[in-house]
Design an enzyme around this catalytic site. Sequence first.
Site, mmCIF file in Angstrom:
data_model
loop_
_atom_site.group_PDB
_atom_site.id
_atom_site.type_symbol
_atom_site.label_atom_id
_atom_site.label_comp_id
_atom_site.label_asym_id
_atom_site.label_seq_id
_atom_site.Cartn_x
_atom_site.Cartn_y
_atom_site.Cartn_z
ATOM 1 N N CYS A 59 2.585 -9.310 2.699
ATOM 2 C CA CYS A 59 4.035 -9.032 2.859
ATOM 3 C C CYS A 59 4.654 -9.274 4.457
ATOM 4 O O CYS A 59 4.423 -10.526 4.521
ATOM 5 C CB CYS A 59 4.001 -7.370 2.557
ATOM 6 S SG CYS A 59 5.833 -6.649 2.341
ATOM 7 N N HIS A 62 1.166 -6.525 -2.747
ATOM 8 C CA HIS A 62 0.229 -5.833 -2.025
ATOM 9 C C HIS A 62 -1.242 -5.470 -2.874
ATOM 10 O O HIS A 62 -1.199 -4.488 -3.436
ATOM 11 C CB HIS A 62 0.605 -4.340 -1.833
ATOM 12 C CG HIS A 62 2.003 -4.443 -0.669
ATOM 13 N ND1 HIS A 62 1.679 -4.233 0.899
ATOM 14 C CD2 HIS A 62 3.173 -4.657 -0.820
ATOM 15 C CE1 HIS A 62 2.962 -4.436 1.381
ATOM 16 N NE2 HIS A 62 3.804 -4.608 0.505
ATOM 17 N N GLU A 119 -3.755 -4.379 -1.444
ATOM 18 C CA GLU A 119 -4.718 -3.206 -0.824
ATOM 19 C C GLU A 119 -3.814 -1.927 -1.416
ATOM 20 O O GLU A 119 -4.322 -0.790 -1.538
ATOM 21 C CB GLU A 119 -4.418 -3.150 0.445
ATOM 22 C CG GLU A 119 -2.927 -2.464 0.915
ATOM 23 C CD GLU A 119 -2.000 -3.681 0.893
ATOM 24 O OE1 GLU A 119 -2.243 -4.594 0.388
ATOM 25 O OE2 GLU A 119 -0.968 -3.473 1.445
#
Lengths: 227, 83
Positions: free
Chosen positions: A86, A194, A196
């Site tokens: 991002c 994302h 994560e």
Amino acid sequence: MKFAVIVFPGSNCDVDMYHAIQDELGEEATYVRYDEKSLANYDAILLPGGFSYGDYLRGGSIARFAPIMTEVVKAAREGKPVLGVCNGFQILLEAGLLPGAMKRNKNLKFMCRPLTLVVENNTTMFTSSYESGEHITIPIAHGEGNYYCDETTLEELKSSGRIVFKYSENPNGSIDDIAGIVNEKGNVLGMMPHPERAVDHLLGSADGLKMFKSLLRNWRESHVTHA
Amino acid sequence: MYKVKVFVTLKESVLDPQGSAVKNSLHSLSYDEVEDVRIGKYMELMLKDTVNVDQRIKEMCEKLLANTVIEDYTYEVEEVVGQ
């Protein structure tokens, strides 16, 4: 394996990144401030999402001049894995470690939702645990993720397999549905979604964990100690 | 002193999502003569007396103020008499 999570003023996905490595992958994560001077002790560098320096001027444009970035560039040249997610992707673009630039989303809205990505290249150190063409669920959360590059660059990315992830349904207007790309050497990956935030079924998806597992597996394979 | 006005806009070849939204809005207000809208940034820089103003400004634009992958820049330099 030692992961550095770079923290800029305004980063806000650093804790998620730390959690993914430390608790889900079970490896060592360390926060490294934007004004630190060395990354020599780390095996991989993670640039988290957020709004570094308030996204003033353009996303990532000020962060790329932070002192730690000299070290990030050095680590990238040494062949260490560098992952920008991002805002981290935007910083890699501004720093010239990856080609292209980000524009405002086509619909001018900030979008935050899980969506489907297609694994276009599963031969990178980031994606070797995925199947080629695998559909994975990873959330996006951005207002400026409309990836752009000129025709020549696009052809180059295509012909060298550097488009790693594509959106199955393009949410932001990115050219050729691009969600993530690698550099020529294959050790620097930038992506808007994302991973994560998708490391445990409790979070709605654990598909992102495979990326960190790929990194770990590749690192272990290249650091085999022969008895 | 110098006052420098820097204008940064998306390149002609790059679609401008903000510009098209504003164009559509102008059309809905019946300003049908509007053919295109490009949105950009305007910055004012105050510079101490410097040699090579042009070169310094170009450097600033290329390094930071504009992303030349997608943006073009122009600037105007005005000499300002100090107080």
